[in-house]
Write a protein that holds these residues in place. Structure first.
Motif, PDB file in Angstrom:
ATOM      1  N   UNK A 124       0.817  -1.209   0.000  1.00 23.70           N
ATOM      2  CA  UNK A 124       0.000   0.000   0.000  1.00 23.70           C
ATOM      3  C   UNK A 124       0.856   1.267   0.000  1.00 23.70           C
ATOM      4  N   UNK A 125       0.184   2.392  -0.163  1.00 28.20           N
ATOM      5  CA  UNK A 125       0.878   3.676  -0.040  1.00 28.20           C
ATOM      6  C   UNK A 125       1.452   3.846   1.367  1.00 28.20           C
ATOM      7  N   UNK A 126       0.753   3.356   2.383  1.00 27.52           N
ATOM      8  CA  UNK A 126       1.301   3.424   3.736  1.00 27.52           C
ATOM      9  C   UNK A 126       2.612   2.662   3.842  1.00 27.52           C
ATOM     10  N   UNK A 135       4.668   1.993   1.390  1.00 27.18           N
ATOM     11  CA  UNK A 135       5.682   2.682   0.585  1.00 27.18           C
ATOM     12  C   UNK A 135       6.199   3.934   1.312  1.00 27.18           C
ATOM     13  N   UNK A 136       5.303   4.642   1.995  1.00 24.89           N
ATOM     14  CA  UNK A 136       5.716   5.842   2.732  1.00 24.89           C
ATOM     15  C   UNK A 136       6.771   5.502   3.783  1.00 24.89           C
ATOM     16  N   UNK A 137       6.625   4.374   4.454  1.00 22.80           N
ATOM     17  CA  UNK A 137       7.606   3.967   5.470  1.00 22.80           C
ATOM     18  C   UNK A 137       8.963   3.704   4.841  1.00 22.80           C
ATOM     19  N   UNK A 138       8.947   3.156   3.645  1.00 25.47           N
ATOM     20  CA  UNK A 138      10.207   2.906   2.949  1.00 25.47           C
ATOM     21  C   UNK A 138      10.922   4.213   2.634  1.00 25.47           C
ATOM     22  N   UNK A 139      10.206   5.173   2.093  1.00 23.40           N
ATOM     23  CA  UNK A 139      10.815   6.465   1.752  1.00 23.40           C
ATOM     24  C   UNK A 139      11.298   7.172   3.014  1.00 23.40           C
ATOM     25  N   UNK A 140      10.477   7.145   4.075  1.00 29.13           N
ATOM     26  CA  UNK A 140      10.870   7.784   5.345  1.00 29.13           C
ATOM     27  C   UNK A 140      12.102   7.128   5.941  1.00 29.13           C
ATOM     28  N   UNK A 151      -3.004   6.093   1.733  1.00 30.59           N
ATOM     29  CA  UNK A 151      -3.362   5.234   2.851  1.00 30.59           C
ATOM     30  C   UNK A 151      -3.286   3.769   2.514  1.00 30.59           C
ATOM     31  N   UNK A 152      -4.403   3.052   2.663  1.00 32.37           N
ATOM     32  CA  UNK A 152      -4.456   1.611   2.435  1.00 32.37           C
ATOM     33  C   UNK A 152      -4.832   1.232   1.012  1.00 32.37           C
ATOM     34  N   UNK A 153      -4.805   2.176   0.106  1.00 29.97           N
ATOM     35  CA  UNK A 153      -4.943   1.812  -1.294  1.00 29.97           C
ATOM     36  C   UNK A 153      -3.608   1.248  -1.783  1.00 29.97           C
ATOM     37  N   UNK A 187       2.720   2.554 -14.391  1.00 31.99           N
ATOM     38  CA  UNK A 187       1.386   2.962 -14.827  1.00 31.99           C
ATOM     39  C   UNK A 187       0.457   2.983 -13.620  1.00 31.99           C
ATOM     40  N   UNK A 188      -0.765   3.502 -13.830  1.00 34.56           N
ATOM     41  CA  UNK A 188      -1.653   3.710 -12.688  1.00 34.56           C
ATOM     42  C   UNK A 188      -2.386   2.453 -12.227  1.00 34.56           C
ATOM     43  N   UNK A 189      -2.032   1.295 -12.783  1.00 34.67           N
ATOM     44  CA  UNK A 189      -2.593   0.050 -12.256  1.00 34.67           C
ATOM     45  C   UNK A 189      -1.508  -1.009 -12.059  1.00 34.67           C
ATOM     46  N   UNK A 190      -0.246  -0.559 -11.837  1.00 35.81           N
ATOM     47  CA  UNK A 190       0.868  -1.473 -11.602  1.00 35.81           C
ATOM     48  C   UNK A 190       1.251  -1.452 -10.133  1.00 35.81           C
ATOM     49  N   UNK A 191       1.262  -2.599  -9.504  1.00 39.26           N
ATOM     50  CA  UNK A 191       1.659  -2.728  -8.106  1.00 39.26           C
ATOM     51  C   UNK A 191       2.329  -4.068  -7.863  1.00 39.26           C
ATOM     52  N   UNK A 192       2.351  -4.528  -6.616  1.00 38.49           N
ATOM     53  CA  UNK A 192       2.971  -5.814  -6.306  1.00 38.49           C
ATOM     54  C   UNK A 192       2.616  -6.238  -4.897  1.00 38.49           C
ATOM     55  N   UNK A 193       2.889  -7.510  -4.605  1.00 35.53           N
ATOM     56  CA  UNK A 193       2.813  -8.022  -3.236  1.00 35.53           C
ATOM     57  C   UNK A 193       4.069  -8.839  -2.971  1.00 35.53           C
ATOM     58  N   UNK A 194       4.348  -9.064  -1.697  1.00 33.34           N
ATOM     59  CA  UNK A 194       5.582  -9.738  -1.287  1.00 33.34           C
ATOM     60  C   UNK A 194       5.421 -11.253  -1.209  1.00 33.34           C
ATOM     61  N   UNK A 195       6.550 -11.934  -1.241  1.00 33.96           N
ATOM     62  CA  UNK A 195       6.600 -13.369  -0.955  1.00 33.96           C
ATOM     63  C   UNK A 195       7.873 -13.653  -0.162  1.00 33.96           C
TER      64      UNK A 195
END
Length: 304
Positions: free
Chosen positions: A109-111, A113-118, A135-137, A291-299
Motif C-alpha cells: 500500500x501507499x502506507x 511505501x511511505x515507510x520505505x521512503x521515510x 493510505x491503504x490503497x 502505470x496507474x494500475x501497476x503494483x505488487x505483493x511480497x513473498x
C-alpha cells in the motif's frame, strides 16, 4: 640473563642493583623504569558488528500481513478450451511446490511505501496516487525495478529475505485450491473484485465499473486468506518473459531464462475486463515501466 651492572640513583644515594640493562630495548625492566610514573594503558574495547539474525524457519511478524501457503501441486496454465485463452498460457503442465512459503495478504500500500521512503529507501521515489487517495490503497505507478528497491530496503531493515512471488507461486495462490479460472470459480463479478464490472467473465452479471483503485481487503479473501489476487492492480512477479510455458520449471521456482528486459505481471486491475483477471493470464512489460494500475505483493520462503 644479567648482561652487566647498571647504576641507579635514588634520593641522592648511590647503590648498585643487578638487573637487566635498561638500555636493552627488549628488557622488561627497562620499559618499567622508563615509564615509572605512567599507568598501564587500558585495552580499547573491540567493536564488532552486531550479527543480523535471519530466521527462515518461522513466519513473518503479524504486522507484515503474510499468509502462509502450504506445499501442493496444481496444473499451471489454461486448458485449450478456456474462454479468451492466449497461446502464451500453455502448454498446461503440473507444478509441484514442495516447500512452505508466504505471500502478502494484501498488495503493498501507499502506507507501506511511505515507510520505505521515510526510512531512506525506495530511492526516495514518491509515486502518484491518481487523485484517488493513498493510505491503504495499493501503491500504483510501481515498476518492477521500484518493487525491487522496496524489497532491498525491507530486507536491510528486517533481516529477512522477502522477494516477489514466482509466476508459479502466484498462480498457485490465485487459483485458491480450485481448478477453475478464478479462486471464485468459473466466473467473477464486480461484487467479488475491483475491475470493469461492465465486462464480467462466465455467467456473472454485469456490475459496477468504479474507475479507480479501492483500499486493499475490500472483498473477501480466497481460501488461502489472500485478498485482491484478482483485480485492483496488476502484480509484478519475479520471472523473465517467455512466450510460452515450454521449458518452464515444474518446482515453483522463478524462470530466469528468456527475455529478462521484460518481467511478468498477473491478476488484472481496476481497469481490465473479467477475462484479464484469470489465474492463467500473463502480461509482460519492461522493468522500468510505470502505470496507474501497476503494483505488487511480497513473498518469502520459510521452509525448504
Amino acid at each position: 640473563m644479567i648482561s652487566e651492572i647498571c647504576a641507579l640513583y635514588l634520593s641522592g644515594a648511590s647503590f648498585v642493583l643487578p638487573t637487566e640493562c635498561a638500555v636493552d630495548p627488549a628488557s622488561r625492566t627497562a620499559v618499567h623504569y622508563e615509564t615509572f610514573d605512567a599507568k598501564p594503558p587500558k585495552p580499547k574495547p573491540v567493536k564488532r558488528p552486531r550479527p543480523r539474525i535471519i530466521d527462515h524457519s518461522k513466519p513473518s511478524p503479524a504486522s507484515r500481513n503474510m499468509a502462509v501457503i502450504p506445499p501442493g501441486s496444481f496444473m499451471m496454465g489454461s486448458p485449450e478450451d478456456e474462454v479468451r485463452r492466449d497461446n502464451n498460457e500453455g502448454p498446461r503442465h503440473k507444478v509441484t511446490i514442495d516447500y512452505t512459503f508466504e505471500i502478502g495478504k494484501y498488495e503493498i500500500t501507499f502506507n507501506d511505501w511511505r515507510k520505505c521512503v521515510a526510512g531512506g529507501g525506495c530511492r526516495g521515489y514518491r509515486p502518484k496516487d491518481g487523485g484517488w487517495g493513498r493510505g491503504n490503497r495499493p501503491a500504483i505507478y510501481i515498476s518492477w525495478n521500484d518493487a525491487q528497491s522496496y524489497i532491498d530496503w525491507l530486507n536491510r531493515t528486517t533481516g529477512y529475505r522477502y522477494r516477489l512471488p514466482t509466476e508459479a507461486e502466484w498462480e498457485y495462490v490465485a487459483r485458491g485450491q480450485t481448478k477453475e479460472p478464478f479462486s471464485t470459480g468459473t466466473s467473477i463479478s464486480a461484487a467479488q473484485a475491483n475491475f470493469n464490472g461492465e465486462h464480467p467473465y462466465g455467467d456473472a452479471p454485469k456490475g459496477q465499473y468504479r474507475r479507480k483503485t479501492l483500499p486493499v481487503g475490500s472483498f473477501a479473501a480466497n481460501k488461502f486468506g489472500v485478498y485482491d489476487i484478482h483485480g485492483n492492480v496488476y502484480e509484478w512477479v519475479q520471472d523473465c518473459w517467455n512466450p510460452s510455458h515450454v521449458g518452464a520449471p515444474v518446482d515453483g521456482s522463478a524462470r530466469l531464462d528468456g527475455d529478462c528486459k521484460f518481467r511478468i505481471m498477473r491478476g488484472g486491475s481496476w481497469v481490465t475486463h473479467g477475462y484479464q483477471m484469470r489465474a492463467s493470464k500473463r502480461l509482460r512489460y519492461t522493468t522500468d515501466y510505470r502505470y496507474d494500475d501497476y503494483g505488487f505483493r511480497l513473498a518469502r520462503t520459510i521452509e525448504n
